[in-house]
Write an enzyme that holds these catalytic residues in place. Structure first.
Site, short mmCIF file in Angstrom:
data_model
loop_
_atom_site.label_atom_id
_atom_site.label_comp_id
_atom_site.label_asym_id
_atom_site.label_seq_id
_atom_site.Cartn_x
_atom_site.Cartn_y
_atom_site.Cartn_z
N SER A 15 0.82 -1.22 0.00
CA SER A 15 0.00 0.00 0.00
C SER A 15 0.86 1.27 0.00
CB SER A 15 -0.91 0.01 1.23
OG SER A 15 -1.57 1.26 1.30
N LYS A 66 -13.57 -4.34 2.88
CA LYS A 66 -14.47 -3.17 2.75
C LYS A 66 -15.92 -3.51 3.14
CE LYS A 66 -11.66 -0.85 -0.73
NZ LYS A 66 -11.57 -0.28 -2.08
N ASP A 102 -14.00 5.93 -2.79
CA ASP A 102 -13.48 5.44 -4.08
C ASP A 102 -14.13 6.16 -5.27
OD1 ASP A 102 -11.61 3.65 -3.10
OD2 ASP A 102 -12.97 1.94 -3.14
N GLY A 129 -16.99 -6.33 -8.48
CA GLY A 129 -16.51 -6.50 -7.11
C GLY A 129 -16.67 -5.21 -6.32
N LYS A 156 -23.20 -12.16 -11.09
CA LYS A 156 -22.72 -11.28 -10.03
C LYS A 156 -23.00 -9.81 -10.38
CE LYS A 156 -18.50 -11.02 -7.57
NZ LYS A 156 -17.09 -11.40 -7.51
N TYR A 215 -2.62 0.03 -10.48
CA TYR A 215 -1.52 0.96 -10.68
C TYR A 215 -0.23 0.30 -10.22
CZ TYR A 215 -2.48 1.37 -5.77
OH TYR A 215 -2.72 1.05 -4.46
N GLY A 237 -4.58 3.74 -12.19
CA GLY A 237 -5.39 4.17 -11.05
C GLY A 237 -4.63 4.93 -9.97
P1 NDP Z 1 -12.84 -7.83 -6.05
O1 NDP Z 1 -12.03 -9.04 -5.71
O2 NDP Z 1 -13.95 -7.41 -5.16
O3 NDP Z 1 -13.49 -8.03 -7.53
C1 NDP Z 1 -12.72 -8.53 -8.57
C2 NDP Z 1 -13.47 -8.42 -9.90
O4 NDP Z 1 -12.54 -8.71 -10.95
C3 NDP Z 1 -14.64 -9.39 -10.06
O5 NDP Z 1 -15.67 -8.73 -10.76
C4 NDP Z 1 -14.02 -10.51 -10.90
O6 NDP Z 1 -14.96 -11.16 -11.73
C5 NDP Z 1 -13.09 -9.72 -11.78
N1 NDP Z 1 -11.98 -10.49 -12.35
C6 NDP Z 1 -10.93 -11.04 -11.68
N2 NDP Z 1 -10.09 -11.65 -12.54
C7 NDP Z 1 -10.62 -11.48 -13.78
C8 NDP Z 1 -10.21 -11.86 -15.09
N3 NDP Z 1 -9.07 -12.55 -15.30
N4 NDP Z 1 -10.99 -11.50 -16.14
C9 NDP Z 1 -12.12 -10.80 -15.95
N5 NDP Z 1 -12.57 -10.40 -14.73
C10 NDP Z 1 -11.82 -10.74 -13.66
O7 NDP Z 1 -11.76 -6.65 -6.24
P2 NDP Z 1 -12.02 -5.08 -6.08
O8 NDP Z 1 -13.26 -4.75 -6.82
O9 NDP Z 1 -11.93 -4.65 -4.67
O10 NDP Z 1 -10.73 -4.45 -6.82
C11 NDP Z 1 -10.60 -4.49 -8.23
C12 NDP Z 1 -9.35 -3.73 -8.65
O11 NDP Z 1 -9.48 -2.34 -8.40
C13 NDP Z 1 -8.07 -4.18 -7.93
O12 NDP Z 1 -7.03 -4.27 -8.89
C14 NDP Z 1 -7.80 -3.04 -6.95
O13 NDP Z 1 -6.42 -2.91 -6.67
C15 NDP Z 1 -8.31 -1.84 -7.76
N6 NDP Z 1 -8.68 -0.69 -6.91
C16 NDP Z 1 -8.01 0.49 -7.09
C17 NDP Z 1 -8.32 1.61 -6.36
C18 NDP Z 1 -7.57 2.88 -6.59
O14 NDP Z 1 -7.67 3.79 -5.76
N7 NDP Z 1 -6.84 3.00 -7.68
C19 NDP Z 1 -9.40 1.58 -5.33
C20 NDP Z 1 -10.08 0.30 -5.25
C21 NDP Z 1 -9.71 -0.78 -6.00
P3 NDP Z 1 -15.87 -12.42 -11.18
O15 NDP Z 1 -17.05 -11.79 -10.52
O16 NDP Z 1 -16.22 -13.16 -12.41
O17 NDP Z 1 -15.00 -13.19 -10.24
#
Ligand code: NDP
Length: 271
Positions: A15, A66, A102, A129, A156, A215, A237
């Site tokens: 982080s 979260k 966010d 997610g 989902k 990022y 990001g």
């Molecule tokens: P979650 O684990 O809650 O959700 C992950 C999501 O990614 C799901 O929808 C999942 O799909 C999908 N996914 C994972 N792998 C793949 C793949 N190979 N192909 C397609 N879809 C995929 O994670 P978060 O939502 O919390 O975080 C997502 C991203 O956002 C992370 O990289 C995190 O670091 C980034 N982030 C950045 C922030 C910033 O300030 N820049 C703030 C918050 C998050 P499925 O439902 O099918 O499993």
């Protein structure tokens, strides 16, 4: 004694929040410390309560907690309620305020740092997610021409839309063939594992902006794909991270730091 804040997650070693909040504190002349708290997967509440008992005043919450932070808070902002996830907690006497910065962070980065107005634009959001959950309502408030949600597991995405109680098109990636968008936001965690969401070719309209919430690992597969597909602007990001942190700092300290120099020095450090 300086006031104490922290980011809690698992993992949390990567982080950049401690650097960002230290820079905000220097800039605003606030006397505070900001540390990393690694919580065991089954130990979010215990870790948080131990920090509070040691005098902690507030927390940023990251993966995968979260949802638990949302459940733990005793008072919630509208935007945390809409997202059903909290990334910011503030201890206020007996109550715990939960917020979600966010969406505000993403909008500030898109609008202020990247000059992208959303009104009337066609927006595609990838993922269903926690990150997608936090940004949908703020994106809709900007009145895009349309917002489409695509997820690998379509059920989902449909559940998310139902939870939020909104009429939004939630589709599988295959349904995007032949469609074009002005802004494509990758809110999946695919980039974390070097994977690319299965986007069809031709999804980026002329002049499109591709935005990856991920990022810090060089060009992600999503941004490389967007560039090869002719997206006009590709952004990671890091700006969202700094902007959401500034919003958290404001919640805790009542002062809004200037994000531009902090983002610039982080960019230089990761270049
Ligand atoms: P979650 O684990 O809650 O959700 C992950 C999501 O990614 C799901 O929808 C999942 O799909 C999908 N996914 C994972 N792998 C793949 C793949 N190979 N192909 C397609 N879809 C995929 O994670 P978060 O939502 O919390 O975080 C997502 C991203 O956002 C992370 O990289 C995190 O670091 C980034 N982030 C950045 C922030 C910033 O300030 N820049 C703030 C918050 C998050 P499925 O439902 O099918 O499993």
């Amino acid at each position: 004694m300086p006031d104490r804040y922290a980011v809690i997650g698992n993992p949390v070693a990567h982080s950049k929040s401690p650097q960002i909040h230290a820079a905000f504190a220097r800039q605003t002349g606030h006397d505070l410390t900001y540390e990393r708290l690694l919580a065991p997967m089954d130990g979010f509440v215990a870790t948080l309560e131990a920090f509070h008992a040691r005098g902690g005043l507030g927390l940023n919450v990251t993966l995968p907690f979260k949802g638990q932070a949302f459940a733990y808070a005793t008072r919630l902002s509208e935007r945390a309620r809409a997202a059903q996830a909290a990334n910011t907690l503030k201890f206020e006497g007996q109550s715990i305020f939960g917020d979600n910065t966010d969406g505000a962070g993403l909008l500030s980065d898109l609008g202020r740092n990247l000059g992208c107005a959303l009104s009337g634009r066609r927006v595609l959001l990838l993922g269903a997610g926690g990150a997608a959950r936090g940004v949908i309502m703020p994106l809709l408030e900007q009145q895009p021409a349309r917002l489409v949600l695509a997820n690998r597991t379509p059920g989902k995405a449909q559940d998310l839309v139902q939870d939020l109680g909104i009429a939004l098109e939630a589709v599988a990636y295959a349904a995007l063939a032949g469609r074009q968008f002005d802004l494509v936001i990758n809110a999946t965690s695919a980039s974390l594992t070097g994977a690319l969401p299965p986007l069809p070719a031709g999804v980026f309209a002329q002049g499109a902006l591709a935005y990856d919430m991920m990022y810090g690992k060089g060009e992600t597969p999503f941004l490389a794909f967007a560039r090869s597909e002719g997206a006009a602007t590709c952004a990671d990001g890091l700006g969202m991270l700094v902007e959401q942190a500034a919003e958290s700092f404001f919640i805790w300290r009542g002062v809004r730091p200037d994000t531009a120099p902090v983002l610039q020095s982080l960019r230089q450090a990761t270049a």
